[in-house]
Write an enzyme that holds these catalytic residues in place. Structure first.
Site, mmCIF file in Angstrom:
data_model
loop_
_atom_site.group_PDB
_atom_site.id
_atom_site.type_symbol
_atom_site.label_atom_id
_atom_site.label_comp_id
_atom_site.label_asym_id
_atom_site.label_seq_id
_atom_site.Cartn_x
_atom_site.Cartn_y
_atom_site.Cartn_z
ATOM 1 N N ASP A 1 -10.895 2.576 -3.033
ATOM 2 C CA ASP A 1 -11.644 2.113 -1.608
ATOM 3 C C ASP A 1 -13.239 2.166 -1.887
ATOM 4 O OD1 ASP A 1 -9.339 1.742 -0.629
ATOM 5 O OD2 ASP A 1 -9.024 3.505 0.371
ATOM 6 N N ASP B 1 0.844 -1.277 -0.137
ATOM 7 C CA ASP B 1 -0.004 -0.056 -0.009
ATOM 8 C C ASP B 1 0.893 1.271 0.186
ATOM 9 O OD1 ASP B 1 -2.179 1.524 0.214
ATOM 10 O OD2 ASP B 1 -2.881 0.564 2.090
HETATM 11 C C1 DGJ Z 1 -5.879 2.185 1.852
HETATM 12 C C2 DGJ Z 1 -6.269 1.015 1.066
HETATM 13 O O1 DGJ Z 1 -6.717 1.180 -0.240
HETATM 14 C C3 DGJ Z 1 -7.140 0.100 1.852
HETATM 15 O O2 DGJ Z 1 -7.461 -0.989 1.141
HETATM 16 C C4 DGJ Z 1 -6.530 -0.473 3.329
HETATM 17 O O3 DGJ Z 1 -5.512 -1.164 3.006
HETATM 18 C C5 DGJ Z 1 -5.728 1.108 3.877
HETATM 19 N N1 DGJ Z 1 -5.275 1.743 3.255
HETATM 20 C C6 DGJ Z 1 -5.294 0.317 5.173
HETATM 21 O O4 DGJ Z 1 -4.587 1.542 5.966
#
Ligand code: DGJ
Length: 728
Positions: free
Chosen positions: A541, A471
């Site tokens: 997200d 990430d």
């Molecule tokens: C952003 C990501 O897009 C999410 O899926 C998740 O992993 C969060 N970060 C965790 O901090």
């Protein structure tokens, strides 16, 4: 195939259905044709050497008119060209370069530089350009493939002088064309609503797709298309350009007063300056160019084939992708061993094969975003017994383990920061800017990369994980390094992404079966560069099916569906507050590499019972999702009523259609869809009916009359026989 007319300095670069012709005029390499495949390369009659009437000077040294008109392959700044340039070189404080064609090589292998590079090309042409004053060489590379209409371009700039120079910009390519009244397509967005398609008239002066954030960002995509006035999904002309790069980028589309459209693409010059000492070279990222005479879907097919066959190297590209449950929207930071095992057991009972433990498992106290980034050791208070114990218990129920990392980041409240405050990216005298409560590590410093490689490799080895989610939750600013000397500080943005590539490459070499899923707070780093290391990237997200219509429409205009990570999330959707049935959420998530991201232990028995059949359905279409040809049948963005897509097996034996009718309207006819790409002479079965391929494509097929808002349909279309032609 690449053909060369040595006498006239013409180069004809052919893909299966397109030609790209370069001519050298007055010493400059220029693109004089890009379009449908030509049988001849004699385009001398096209050369733009005639000056417009009324120009002031006929003096042979007056190159202004020529440079205004000639479609340059690699224009330079400071020597008479005023349109967007590819190369700005600073020597002795002065800025200017003038590159002239001096030769070529056919079959040249491109320099490899720790950056993504398309593989499997059939031929590569290198044009050699030279500035005799600066003693700077620029090599332009053009690669073609036998199975897709893509030309890959890149450039290498070499300092052959004894002086040190600075590249103020070193772009990948310029694509210059006559303006056929093109419209531009670029992507726009923000967090949780990224990759929205935007069509814009091209004004004189131009427009940009760009990012100066160190990542392509939610706001943009390293992609632009020029489309003809009559361009639809299946007709008209589309020129697509994609930069295979994961950092700050610029694609500037300029319309000149002389009706030339110039698109310059490459690393964003605003965040870039590169020192080149004697004999040093700089390699630009690659760009993929597509011409389609079959509208947008022709462009999409070419890009999808290209990314699947020539960029995504992962062993997982064509392996059956894991079907996973991710802990993030189930537990957020509030996870522990018992909760994870309960989730895994529930998931496994329904046919899910991988548990991905997302953010929260590491450091002393990762209970909120401000803590522990950089401390890549397990938090024993949360995961009692550690990761190897967790994995061992998962294996007992035939589940694999995946784990979340955010390697580029550091928290002020971390052991890592306390030990190495100088490893934070920051500008002299300034506290770094906090974003999502975190700072960036200085990836230009090899010690930082070494620390990260060792700590991540240790966790992989000890835990036995098979899936790594990488990430990156904030854009880059604070461009300053305690490691780099003053005259190289502006290299940090590009060095950052080189560091990311280097770490992922090292991990894949050490653990060749590792599945990496890239992610950047949703889809902020969804690009061809990351696809070189990971077969799939988290798309956004936002998993609300209505929002997904636009998000996936934008993503799949360029990137294959198999690359889009896609999960069923909880109800109501945490981003939109919208409530929707599990069926609608599941059908929507099947448009991508599928998984679940909610607390399955909280579902009703009735809901849980739907999961196993849904997974069976997905397994039935997984092959299509991974390999099929994608068609946009209806765009909700355009019609404001419904979205529909179709994915076809390349051999036309099977297809799947996904449709979502958004708001139900009383007393309204059901929407019609017109299928594409079927065998017109064959009979297909759809919803128990047997219908000819040509009927489905030309007479169409009716979706159901919606009975409520957000009604989805997943239709499987299967070829029954091939005797349609005789029967009619
Ligand atoms: C952003 C990501 O897009 C999410 O899926 C998740 O992993 C969060 N970060 C965790 O901090």
């Amino acid at each position: 195939m690449i053909q060369i007319d040595d006498a006239n300095h013409f180069f004809k670069i052919d893909t299966p259905h397109t030609s790209y012709v370069i001519a050298v005029v007055e010493g400059y390499a220029g693109n004089i044709y890009y379009g449908p495949k030509l049988c001849s390369m004699d385009l001398t009659y096209l050369l733009h050497t005639v000056l417009p009437k009324g120009r002031s000077s006929e003096h042979p040294e007056d190159r202004q008119s020529f440079l205004d008109l000639y479609p340059m392959e690699y224009p330079c700044f400071g020597t008479g060209s005023y349109t967007e340039s590819c190369l700005n070189v600073i020597r002795d404080g002065q800025c200017g370069a003038d590159l002239q064609y001096v030769g070529y090589e056919l079959g040249a292998a491109r320099h490899q530089t720790g950056m993504p590079a398309a593989f499997g090309s059939s031929e590569t042409l290198k044009l050699i350009l030279w500035d005799p004053i600066l003693e700077i060489e620029a090599d332009l590379y053009y690669s073609v493939f036998t199975d897709t209409d893509v030309i890959v371009r890149s450039a290498t700039v070499i300092n052959r002088s004894q002086e040190t120079v600075y590249l103020d910009r070193a772009m990948t390519a310029s694509l210059d064309m006559e303006d056929k009244e093109f419209t531009a397509i670029t992507m726009s967005g923000a967090w949780a609503r990224e990759h929205f398609i935007q069509r814009t008239e091209i004004p004189y002066g131009g427009l940009c797709a760009e990012s100066n954030r160190g990542i392509p960002g939610h706001e943009s995509m390293a992609f632009a298309a020029l489309i003809s006035k009559d361009c639809s999904e299946t007709n008209g002309e589309a020129y697509g350009m994609n930069l295979i790069y994961s950092g700050s980028f610029l694609m500037k589309i300029q319309k000149t007063p002389y009706h030339l459209i110039r698109t310059v693409m490459g690393i964003h010059p605003d965040t870039f300056r590169w020192k080149l000492c004697q004999d040093e070279s700089f390699d630009t990222p690659e760009a993929a160019l597509v011409y389609s005479g079959q509208g947008l879907s022709g462009m999409t097919h070419a890009f999808h084939d290209f990314f699947r066959q020539h960029i995504i190297r992962s062993k997982w590209q064509y392996r059956q992708r894991p079907i996973l449950v991710n802990s993030w929207e189930a537990y957020w930071f509030d996870m522990n061993y018992d909760k994870l095992m309960a989730l895994a057991e529930k998931a496994q009972a329904q046919g899910i094969d991988t548990l991905v433990v997302d953010d929260g498992w590491f450091g002393h106290e990762r209970s909120e975003p401000s803590k522990s980034l950089g401390d890549w050791f397990v938090n024993q208070k949360k995961i009692q017994g550690g990761l190897s114990h967790l994995h061992h218990e998962l294996q007992k129920i035939h589940m694999n383990l995946g784990l979340w990392f955010e390697p580029e980041m550091i928290s002020e409240d971390s052991d890592l920061y306390r030990a190495h405050p100088s490893w934070v990216m920051h500008q002299k005298g300034r506290r770094p800017v906090l974003s999502r409560d975190q700072w960036l590590l200085d990836f230009s410093n090899p010690e930082v990369l070494e620390y990260l490689y060792n700590s991540i490799a240790k966790v992989i080895t000890e835990s036995g994980l098979t899936y790594l989610k990488w990430d990156m939750n904030r854009p880059i600013c604070d461009m300053g390094s305690e490691y780099l000397p003053a005259d190289q500080q502006m290299e940090i943005d590009h060095r950052h992404i080189l560091g990311v590539y280097c770490l992922q490459e090292r991990l894949l070499r050490q653990f060749p079966d590792l599945f990496i899923e890239n992610c950047s707070s949703g889809g902020a780093r969804f690009d061809g560069g990351m696809l070189y290391y990971s077969p799939q990237i988290w798309g956004s997200d936002d998993m609300d099916p209505v929002e997904r219509l636009s998000i996936v429409e934008g993503l799949t205009m360029v990137y294959p569906l198999s690359a889009v990570g896609s999960h069923v999330s909880s109800d109501p959707c945490c981003n939109t507050g919208r409530k929707m049935s599990l069926t609608s959420r599941t059908n929507s998530a099947m448009m991508g590499s599928f998984g679940y991201e909610l607390d399955l232990t909280k579902l009703s028995a009735e809901e849980i019972d739907t999961i196993r059949p849904s997974i069976q359905t997905y397994k039935g279409i997984r092959e299509l999702v991974q390999k099929g040809a994608y068609e946009r049948l209806a765009s909700y963005r355009e019609n404001k009523r419904f979205g529909a897509v179709q994915i076809n097996a390349k051999d036309q034996s099977k297809a799947v259609i996904y449709a979502l009718q958004v708001l139900n309207q009383p007393n309204a006819p059901a929407p019609f869809i017109y299928l594409r790409g079927l065998d017109p002479d064959a009979v297909y079965e759809i919803e128990g009916k047997q219908i000819h391929g040509d009927s489905l494509m030309h007479a169409g097929y009716s979706l159901v009359h919606a009975e409520h808002d957000f009604q989805t349909q997943l239709l499987i279309v299967t070829k029954v026989n091939k005797k349609g032609a005789e029967q009619r």
